[in-house]
Scaffold this motif. Structure first.
Motif, short mmCIF file in Angstrom:
data_model
loop_
_atom_site.label_atom_id
_atom_site.label_comp_id
_atom_site.label_asym_id
_atom_site.label_seq_id
_atom_site.Cartn_x
_atom_site.Cartn_y
_atom_site.Cartn_z
N ILE A 239 -12.23 6.41 -14.24
CA ILE A 239 -13.51 6.98 -13.71
C ILE A 239 -12.69 7.75 -12.34
O ILE A 239 -12.84 9.02 -12.24
CB ILE A 239 -14.59 6.11 -13.27
CG1 ILE A 239 -15.38 5.49 -14.37
CG2 ILE A 239 -15.55 6.76 -12.40
CD1 ILE A 239 -15.96 4.21 -14.05
N VAL A 240 -12.03 7.08 -11.67
CA VAL A 240 -11.64 7.61 -10.23
C VAL A 240 -10.32 8.64 -10.49
O VAL A 240 -10.36 9.75 -9.96
CB VAL A 240 -11.03 6.35 -9.58
CG1 VAL A 240 -10.26 7.16 -8.41
CG2 VAL A 240 -12.16 5.62 -9.02
N THR A 241 -9.65 8.65 -11.48
CA THR A 241 -8.66 9.35 -11.93
C THR A 241 -9.12 10.63 -12.62
O THR A 241 -8.49 11.62 -12.81
CB THR A 241 -7.62 8.86 -12.66
OG1 THR A 241 -7.99 8.37 -13.86
CG2 THR A 241 -6.80 7.77 -11.99
N SER A 242 -10.45 10.76 -13.14
CA SER A 242 -10.92 11.75 -13.55
C SER A 242 -11.87 12.42 -12.91
O SER A 242 -12.25 13.60 -13.20
CB SER A 242 -11.90 11.38 -14.85
OG SER A 242 -11.08 10.57 -15.83
N MET A 243 -12.06 12.18 -11.71
CA MET A 243 -12.96 12.94 -10.58
C MET A 243 -12.45 14.10 -10.30
O MET A 243 -13.32 15.20 -10.31
CB MET A 243 -13.30 11.89 -9.27
CG MET A 243 -13.95 10.85 -9.40
SD MET A 243 -14.59 10.08 -7.67
CE MET A 243 -15.75 8.91 -8.13
N VAL A 244 -11.31 14.57 -10.13
CA VAL A 244 -10.78 15.66 -9.64
C VAL A 244 -10.00 16.26 -10.84
O VAL A 244 -8.72 15.97 -11.02
CB VAL A 244 -10.25 15.95 -8.24
CG1 VAL A 244 -9.83 17.47 -8.18
CG2 VAL A 244 -11.11 15.54 -7.41
N ASN A 245 -10.75 17.27 -11.76
CA ASN A 245 -9.78 17.90 -13.00
C ASN A 245 -8.61 18.76 -12.26
O ASN A 245 -8.84 19.23 -11.31
CB ASN A 245 -10.84 18.97 -13.58
CG ASN A 245 -10.07 19.28 -14.91
OD1 ASN A 245 -9.18 19.92 -14.89
ND2 ASN A 245 -10.85 18.76 -15.82
N LYS A 246 -7.65 18.69 -12.79
CA LYS A 246 -6.16 19.38 -12.44
C LYS A 246 -6.66 21.05 -12.50
O LYS A 246 -5.84 21.53 -11.83
CB LYS A 246 -5.16 18.94 -13.49
CG LYS A 246 -4.83 17.74 -13.33
CD LYS A 246 -3.41 17.18 -14.11
CE LYS A 246 -3.28 15.75 -13.71
NZ LYS A 246 -2.00 15.47 -14.70
N LYS A 247 -7.50 21.23 -13.25
CA LYS A 247 -7.94 22.88 -13.48
C LYS A 247 -8.37 23.46 -12.13
O LYS A 247 -8.70 24.54 -12.05
CB LYS A 247 -8.80 22.94 -14.84
CG LYS A 247 -8.13 22.80 -15.93
CD LYS A 247 -6.81 23.47 -16.22
CE LYS A 247 -5.94 23.21 -17.50
NZ LYS A 247 -4.88 23.85 -17.61
N VAL A 248 -8.90 22.66 -11.31
CA VAL A 248 -9.53 23.10 -9.99
C VAL A 248 -8.48 23.73 -9.27
O VAL A 248 -8.98 24.81 -8.47
CB VAL A 248 -10.14 22.06 -9.08
CG1 VAL A 248 -11.13 20.99 -9.80
CG2 VAL A 248 -8.97 21.09 -8.58
N TYR A 249 -7.47 23.53 -9.14
CA TYR A 249 -6.42 24.29 -8.20
C TYR A 249 -6.18 25.76 -9.02
O TYR A 249 -6.22 26.73 -7.98
CB TYR A 249 -5.09 23.69 -8.31
CG TYR A 249 -5.16 22.11 -7.76
CD1 TYR A 249 -5.53 21.82 -6.87
CD2 TYR A 249 -4.92 21.03 -8.68
CE1 TYR A 249 -5.98 20.32 -6.35
CE2 TYR A 249 -5.13 19.81 -8.27
CZ TYR A 249 -5.73 19.52 -7.01
OH TYR A 249 -5.83 18.12 -6.94
#
Length: 304
Positions: A239-249
């Motif tokens: 759950i925690v490691t999925s919170m911020v998707n790498k594509k946001v950058y």
């Protein structure tokens, strides 16, 4: 705020139903309709952040200091949308687990009626998060395929304390960060409203999850407790490691490779996550769910 009619008096206030009875009363007195409470009509004001900057995965890094204010605000908007999308994903898992738990139980009891109320709340929250992410100008961020499949297995197989403690993990982590966001005047107003609604209504869900976890653990033997403590920790990690998707950058106009590396080594963000989970870890420890194998995953996720 949506007002609800008072509930009819019941005579089923057994110890098992007492918590659910109080939560139903609270829900009747204080619940929201996001479709009318949130300002969906006003265009997005890009002078605001999407989340408190201190919660950004890049905050405090050398890369963060190179960004313009406009880039920082766009990044926090994308990150907030990603957190919302992850919230939708887990709320769908939550709804299925709760519905499976009360399947074929007596629907006249407060316990089952509260479970159905919680599912209704989560449906509204998911729609609210989806509309919020869209208004922030973000795509539909989805967890990695492996996380999606693990979630599929978890929602099908998890039961008892494994299901309710995992629900608590997801809600506790979101609760702390959203309490900061809803008070932060740098955050765009409609996101602050969304966070306020979620914090108020999820406080009842967390109370129920804690109560159910304790109740199920009272019937759990040593082997089951060991297995479920590990399952809960793995679920927390996913759950925690999925919170911020790498594509946001990339979607914020940043160098994706460099941003991912900076976020990976960001000690400030790791510290924020640990501080947000101190109460949760205290609860898990008191419940006997912080075994050595479980601790390894919590440490990997920077939750302890």
């Amino acid at each position: 705020m949506a007002s609800s009619a008072a509930r009819p008096a019941t005579d089923d206030r057994t110890p098992e139903n007492d918590v659910a009875s109080r939560l139903l009363d609270s829900s009747a007195q204080l619940s929201y309709d996001p479709l009318t409470e949130v300002d969906w009509e006003t265009p997005l004001d890009k002078d605001f952040h999407g989340a408190s900057p201190e919660w950004s995965t890049l905050y405090g890094t050398a890369y963060w200091h190179e960004l313009t204010e406009a880039q920082r605000k766009e990044l926090t908007r994308q990150e907030a949308a990603s957190v919302a999308s992850t919230g939708i994903w887990f709320e769908m898992i939550l709804q299925q687990m709760v519905l499976r738990d009360v399947y074929a139980k007596d629907p006249t009891t407060d316990q089952v009626q509260w479970a159905l109320t919680e599912i209704a709340d989560e449906c509204r929250h998911s729609i609210m998060f989806a509309r919020g992410a869209r208004k922030l100008g973000a795509p539909a961020y989805r967890p990695h395929r492996v996380a999606v499949e693990l979630g599929r297995a978890f929602k099908t197989l998890a039961f008892g304390e494994a299901a309710y403690a995992a629900i608590l993990v997801a809600e506790e982590v979101l609760d702390v960060m959203q309490r900061d966001w809803m008070r932060d005047e740098r955050v765009v107003p409609f996101v602050r409203t969304i966070n306020n609604i979620h914090v108020v209504e999820e406080s009842r869900h967390m109370k129920f999850a804690r109560d159910e976890t304790r109740k199920h653990l009272a019937r759990a033997g040593r082997i089951r407790r060991q297995i479920h403590s590990f399952v809960i920790a793995v679920a927390a990690y996913v759950i925690v490691t999925s919170m911020v998707n790498k594509k946001v950058y990339a979607n914020a106009g940043l160098d994706e490779k460099r941003a991912i590396e900076a976020a990976k080594n960001n000690e400030h963000h790791k510290s924020m996550m640990r501080s947000s989970c101190s109460g949760l870890m205290d609860f898990l420890a008191s419940a006997g769910l912080l075994t050595k194998p479980a601790l390894a995953f919590y440490k990997r996720a920077h939750l302890i």
